[in-house]
Structures are given as C-alpha cells and as structure tokens.
Design a protein around this motif. Structure first.
Motif, short mmCIF file in Angstrom:
data_model
loop_
_atom_site.label_atom_id
_atom_site.label_comp_id
_atom_site.label_asym_id
_atom_site.label_seq_id
_atom_site.Cartn_x
_atom_site.Cartn_y
_atom_site.Cartn_z
N LEU A 190 -7.95 2.13 -4.22
CA LEU A 190 -6.61 1.71 -3.84
C LEU A 190 -5.57 2.41 -4.72
CD1 LEU A 190 -6.92 -2.14 -3.18
CD2 LEU A 190 -7.07 -0.25 -1.56
N GLU A 218 -4.32 -9.10 -6.13
CA GLU A 218 -4.88 -7.82 -6.59
C GLU A 218 -4.68 -7.66 -8.09
OE1 GLU A 218 -6.61 -5.79 -4.89
OE2 GLU A 218 -6.25 -6.40 -2.83
N LEU A 221 -6.39 -3.03 -9.40
CA LEU A 221 -6.63 -2.72 -8.00
C LEU A 221 -8.08 -2.30 -7.80
CD1 LEU A 221 -3.45 -0.64 -7.04
CD2 LEU A 221 -4.01 -2.97 -6.34
N ASP A 257 0.82 -1.21 0.00
CA ASP A 257 0.00 0.00 0.00
C ASP A 257 0.86 1.26 0.00
OD1 ASP A 257 0.86 0.47 2.63
OD2 ASP A 257 -0.97 -0.35 3.53
#
Length: 372
Positions: free
Chosen positions: A204, A307, A200, A173
């Motif tokens: 995000l 992801e 994503l 992140d």
C-alpha cells in the motif's frame, strides 16, 4: 514607575495566541493517581530497535552541540528512500516541521483546511499564526476528498492531510490523494502527514512521496515516534521542493535535533527489521481486536477499520464512551477520549500487545453487559 497607568501596563498577548487551548497529551494515570498501561498516545508497545538503544547509550560528548543539519541522518534517509538529502529537513518531531509549513505559508486572514476529524495539533498550528482552521465535512468520520476540495476558498493557503488519519485510522489511496492534489490551486500547499505510514499493509502506498518529488506545492512529513519507537527523542523529517525545504530550514530551531536523537534515528533507519516486526505484531493484534469489537456490535460498539496502530471505537448503544473510559481505567488502562475533537461517543485505543488488547476487549464486554 510612579504613574498608575504605567505601573498597570504589561505586555499584551496577540489575540489569536490568547485564544489557543494548549495541546493535551494522552493520560497515563487514573483519577486516583494509579499508573495505567498507557494506550492513549499511539506509542510503540515493543519499544525501539536494540541498535537505537545502543546508540542512545553511546554519546561521546554531551557538552558539544549536535550537527545543526542532521547531515548523516539526512543522507541515510535519502539513501533509504531515493531522495536527494538536500530535499530533506529534520525536526524536533514532525510537529516542528508541520508548524513550520503552516507558519511559512499562512498568516492572519488566511485559511488552513483539514478533515473534520484530524490530528488535534492542526488547529493549533493555524491558531499560532493567526490563520483560521476550516474543517471539511467527514464521510462517516473519515476524510473525504470531495469535502476537502469543497472547503478550499481563495483564502486557503495550506491543506493538511494525515494519511493514515488520526484519530480515525482510515486511509486514502493513491488515486484519491492524487485527485486531491490535482483539484487544489497550485499556490496552495498540500501537507501529507505520514506519521503512521509504516503501519500500512505491504504494497500500500498513497503516492505522497512521488507527489513531493514532482511538484512544488507538496510536503510530506514523517516521524520516528511511532513505528520506530523513538517518541521520547522527538525526531521527525520532511521532504518536498527545495523552496519548501528552504522555508522550513529558515524556521526550525537551531540545533533542533539532539545528538542522541540523531544517532538513535540513524541506527533505527539501519534496522528496518525491527520496524517490520513491530508492524506485523500491530497488524495481528489490531485485526484480532477489531474482530472482538465487531462481536460486541449488538451492544452498539463499532470499530472504524484502521490502517494505523490504534483503533477508533464508537459507542452507539447503552454503554457510553465515558462509562467505557472509566471501566478501562479501573481495569488498569489509559485510552484517549476525544470530546474536544467532536467525538464524545468515541475512544481511540492504541494497539498494545495481543494480551493487552484481549484484556481490553474483555473489560468492554463486561461493561456492555453491565450497561444492558
């Protein structure tokens, strides 16, 4: 020539080039030559935008060279992302730009750092320029910021981070990426490879584009090969400080992006509805497939949370990855086995349609029962 020594002489390959093992793409055929459903290369199963298809069919004069600077495409990308087009460079896929970044800043005696399980192209990039690849320890297969920073030495010139990661599918992140950048010496280039960033979930963001806009040692690369569905046209782009973009412009091929590719990418940028739809379909099929693999956990199958548009399935029970690969091929599917990347116990499976993923889960369930 009459001299024996002269007649036996030949050009000598650089030793670091001779040591390279060429990149091996995902398979699309079985051992018997049958065409398989290709879920081994992370291509978009939904194709590409209709606007892009129309652009590919409408090339005015293929005898003429394309715009060497991809001007219209860079302007469109700049408008879409709020970037000065002069801070954008386009390439023959993001691979050309990744290669340029390593070539510009690393060479013999230098080190290039990446996570242990990263894009298989990365060690080739280092090898091509005579640099050494250094693998940072993983955290249950995923990249670790602490391990990446621990791997940096005074010989490190480039750190490569694919985020989301390939082949694991995990994601660091914003805070973790910022911590990685903050921990690097200012003379080390951080390359953030965003090949799968469109996948994503909404909201995000790893902050990579901001870092590239604000710092002199960050480059972000992106591609039209994945969510945009234009893998066959080989189009990528990158953004960073003017000095880094200048280096890539020095190294990239002349007329490196075809006229067709430029037109298709330009149309694709204008049809983000297609990308959003592809990503929504990917999310639904991926989540369902991860649940189906979780249901096989008692057989030793484990899916790393992803992801991206693929799932890494670990085989830690009676059914081996080799046997699963064979069962899937017999069922008509090609997926990616990764022993050369230190993952002999894993298969990377591209997310196809929901129906295809259901069939793959059923094949694996049957193979588990047979192996029990």
């Amino acid at each position: 020539m009459t001299d024996t020594a002269d007649s036996a002489a030949r050009p000598t390959m650089k030793p670091w080039i001779e040591a390279i093992h060429a990149y091996v793409p995902g398979k699309s055929k079985g051992s018997d030559g049958r065409e398989l459903v290709k879920l081994s290369a992370n291509e978009n199963p939904h194709g590409c935008s209709l606007l892009a298809q129309e652009a590919l069919a409408d090339i005015a004069n293929p005898a003429l060279y394309p715009d060497p600077d991809s001007t219209a495409l860079r302007e469109a990308l700049g408008a879409a992302h709020g970037i000065d087009p002069s801070r954008i460079v386009c390439g023959a896929g993001s691979g050309e730009l990744l290669h340029g970044a390593v070539q510009a800043y690393a060479g013999p005696g230098d080190e290039v750092v990446c996570a242990r399980y990263s894009f298989s192209l990365y060690p080739l990039l280092a090898a091509k320029v005579g640099a050494s690849i250094v693998y940072a320890d993983d955290d249950d297969h995923a990249p670790s910021v602490d391990a990446l920073l621990a791997a940096v030495t005074d010989k490190t010139r480039v750190v490569l981070l694919d985020n989301p990661n390939n082949p694991v599918g995990t994601w660091l992140d914003r805070d973790e990426v910022a911590r990685l950048h903050d921990g690097l010496p200012r003379d080390v280039l951080l390359v953030i490879d965003h090949a799968y960033v469109e996948y994503l979930a909404p909201g995000l963001d790893d902050g990579g584009m901001e870092l590239a806009a604000q710092h002199d040692n960050v480059l972000v690369t992106r591609t039209f090969s994945k969510a945009f569905g234009l893998a066959g046209e080989r189009i990528g782009w990158a953004t960073g400080a003017p000095e880094i973009i200048g280096a890539l412009n020095r190294l990239r091929g002349a007329f490196n992006v075809t006229a067709a590719g430029q037109r298709a990418a330009l149309a694709a940028v204008r049809d983000m509805a297609f990308v959003r739809k592809s990503c929504e379909e990917n999310l639904a099929a991926r989540d369902a497939f991860e649940r189906q693999i979780a249901a096989l956990g008692n057989h030793g199958l484990r899916a790393k949370p992803s992801e991206a548009n693929f799932v890494l399935v670990l085989f830690e029970g009676a059914l081996s990855a080799d046997a699963a690969l064979e069962a899937l091929a017999e069922g008509g599917y090609a997926v990616r086995h990764l022993p050369s990347q230190g993952l002999p116990h894993a298969l990377r499976i591209t997310i196809g349609t929901r129906e295809q993923m259901g069939e793959i889960a059923a094949i694996l369930a049957n193979a588990c029962e047979a192996a029990a």
